[in-house]
Design a protein around this motif. Structure first.
Motif, PDB file in Angstrom:
ATOM      1  N   ILE A  82      -0.892 -46.182  15.801  1.00  0.00           N
ATOM      2  CA  ILE A  82      -2.328 -45.960  15.749  1.00  0.00           C
ATOM      3  C   ILE A  82      -2.717 -45.066  14.578  1.00  0.00           C
ATOM      4  O   ILE A  82      -3.695 -45.311  13.882  1.00  0.00           O
ATOM      5  N   ALA A  83      -1.955 -44.018  14.346  1.00  0.00           N
ATOM      6  CA  ALA A  83      -2.265 -43.058  13.281  1.00  0.00           C
ATOM      7  C   ALA A  83      -1.000 -42.299  12.944  1.00  0.00           C
ATOM      8  O   ALA A  83       0.048 -42.486  13.560  1.00  0.00           O
ATOM      9  N   SER A  84      -1.094 -41.452  11.942  1.00  0.00           N
ATOM     10  CA  SER A  84       0.045 -40.622  11.541  1.00  0.00           C
ATOM     11  C   SER A  84      -0.433 -39.205  11.289  1.00  0.00           C
ATOM     12  O   SER A  84      -1.630 -38.938  11.171  1.00  0.00           O
ATOM     13  N   GLY A 134       1.070 -41.941  23.051  1.00  0.00           N
ATOM     14  CA  GLY A 134       1.409 -40.550  22.785  1.00  0.00           C
ATOM     15  C   GLY A 134       1.811 -40.336  21.344  1.00  0.00           C
ATOM     16  O   GLY A 134       1.575 -41.187  20.483  1.00  0.00           O
ATOM     17  N   THR A 135       2.454 -39.213  21.081  1.00  0.00           N
ATOM     18  CA  THR A 135       2.854 -38.827  19.732  1.00  0.00           C
ATOM     19  C   THR A 135       4.364 -38.749  19.641  1.00  0.00           C
ATOM     20  O   THR A 135       5.021 -38.166  20.509  1.00  0.00           O
ATOM     21  N   THR A 186      11.003 -47.265  12.559  1.00  0.00           N
ATOM     22  CA  THR A 186      10.276 -46.708  11.405  1.00  0.00           C
ATOM     23  C   THR A 186       9.412 -45.507  11.786  1.00  0.00           C
ATOM     24  O   THR A 186       8.858 -44.850  10.899  1.00  0.00           O
ATOM     25  N   LEU A 187       9.298 -45.201  13.072  1.00  0.00           N
ATOM     26  CA  LEU A 187       8.424 -44.111  13.506  1.00  0.00           C
ATOM     27  C   LEU A 187       9.012 -42.747  13.154  1.00  0.00           C
ATOM     28  O   LEU A 187      10.227 -42.543  13.208  1.00  0.00           O
ATOM     29  N   ASP A 204       3.538 -39.536  14.399  1.00  0.00           N
ATOM     30  CA  ASP A 204       2.960 -40.869  14.548  1.00  0.00           C
ATOM     31  C   ASP A 204       2.359 -41.007  15.944  1.00  0.00           C
ATOM     32  O   ASP A 204       3.035 -40.757  16.949  1.00  0.00           O
ATOM     33  N   SER A 205       1.097 -41.410  16.007  1.00  0.00           N
ATOM     34  CA  SER A 205       0.450 -41.719  17.280  1.00  0.00           C
ATOM     35  C   SER A 205       0.680 -43.195  17.578  1.00  0.00           C
ATOM     36  O   SER A 205       0.407 -44.052  16.737  1.00  0.00           O
TER      37      SER A 205
END
Length: 342
Positions: free
Chosen positions: A127-129, A63-64, A96-97, A101-102
């Motif tokens: 996974i991604a931002s 999720g996000t 750090t998230l 952030d995915s």
């Protein structure tokens, strides 16, 4: 002559034999062996399925992230229909998230005073931002609907709040960390300020807006008897949204530091935005100054004007929510020299 006929006959017979010989058929090309497709890893279960597994289950969610360190060591992760709290005192990858952030996270679920959360956390994979975050919006008159297990862990926006009160019912002033405040004075609809939400963008020591505003936060729960205890956790001062998030120009722009060839235009907005000033001798304006840095207090010096002349000035400000614009107002230069040092 007889000696010549025999070689000629032999040569003729050889050529005829060669003409009748067929070329050997070409060997068919060997077809490449089929390549088996790589096995597709099964998608992790939805957060809804993970929540249904309940305390004690080890689950993987994707999720996000909707908050950062302003809620301490706690992160909320959501997909389009559900959310889950994730907590760890030791997992640095989790800490750090930041919002957007995915992630894919594996861990074990537990019940912490009514809040279903993942703790301990076994692994965190970013996974991604920069992913968009879905926010559930409800009017203040219907805010009770999101104080419910169905919304636990999700980011919500309560629109049209008119007050934030202390537990005693008095208007909230300087907000304190780890303290509950009441939305529109309703005891069943608390907002809790996290002690980690500090600094210029934090909530601790900030004063809530006056008038009507929106409140954004994650739905959490804290109860010792297993029922109720739902609360909204706003993250930063920007989660108290005035004017729908628009820059919202407050009052008219005013001239300061006026002299014969110019003046400084000053105006203020309810929320940060860019700065744009248009001016000219007529209402058609014509000259533009743009400053891209977002701010609430906007200051632009206009120079190279004519003495004792009236100019029309219009200001505007833009942010992600949209643009706010004033009407054009007249401003007048005078015949004085520019003050030294300005």
């Amino acid at each position: 002559m007889k000696q010549l006929l025999l070689p000629a006959l032999l040569l003729s017979t050889t050529l005829a034999a060669q003409a009748q010989r067929k070329p050997a058929p070409a060997k068919p090309a060997t077809a490449p062996a089929p390549v088996a497709p790589a096995p597709v890893a099964p998608a992790p279960p939805t957060i809804t399925a993970a929540r249904a597994a309940g305390p004690g289950a080890t689950v993987t969610i994707r999720g996000t992230v909707t908050n950062g360190p302003e809620l301490g060591q706690l992160r909320f992760v959501q997909d389009k229909v559900a959310g889950l709290a994730v907590f760890s005192t030791t997992n640095s990858d989790l800490h750090t998230l930041v919002p957007g952030d995915s992630v894919q996270i594996t861990g074990t679920l537990k019940n912490y005073n009514g809040l279903l959360e993942m703790d301990p956390v076994a692994s965190v994979s970013k996974i991604a931002s920069g992913r968009p975050v879905t926010v559930v919006e409800v009017p203040a008159a219907e805010m009770n609907t999101v104080f419910d297990d169905a919304y636990e862990g999700r980011l919500v926006r309560i629109k049209g709040v008119t007050s934030l009160a202390t537990a005693a019912g008095t208007p909230a002033e300087s907000l304190k960390g780890n303290t509950n405040y009441l939305l529109n004075g309703q005891k069943n609809n608390p907002v809790r300020i996290h002690v980690a939400s500090t600094g210029e963008k934090g909530l601790v020591d900030k004063t809530p807006p006056t008038g009507t505003f929106d409140v954004v936060g994650s739905v959490s729960q804290f109860t010792q008897n297993g029922t109720g205890g739902y609360q909204i956790l706003p993250r930063l001062s920007s989660d108290f949204v005035v004017a729908g998030g628009l820059p919202a120009i407050e009052g008219e722009p005013v001239p300061t530091n006026v002299y014969r060839n110019g003046f400084t235009v000053v105006f203020q907005t309810a929320n940060p935005g860019t700065t744009k000033v248009e001016y000219g001798k007529t209402s058609a304006l014509g000259t533009v100054v743009d400053l891209p840095a977002p701010t609430r207090l906007h200051t632009v010096e206009i120079s190279n004007l004519e003495p004792n002349t009236s100019y029309y000035v219009r200001v505007s400000s833009t942010n992600a929510a949209g643009t706010s614009r004033s009407a054009a107002v007249p401003m007048l230069t005078d015949n004085k020299k520019k003050p030294v040092g300005r």
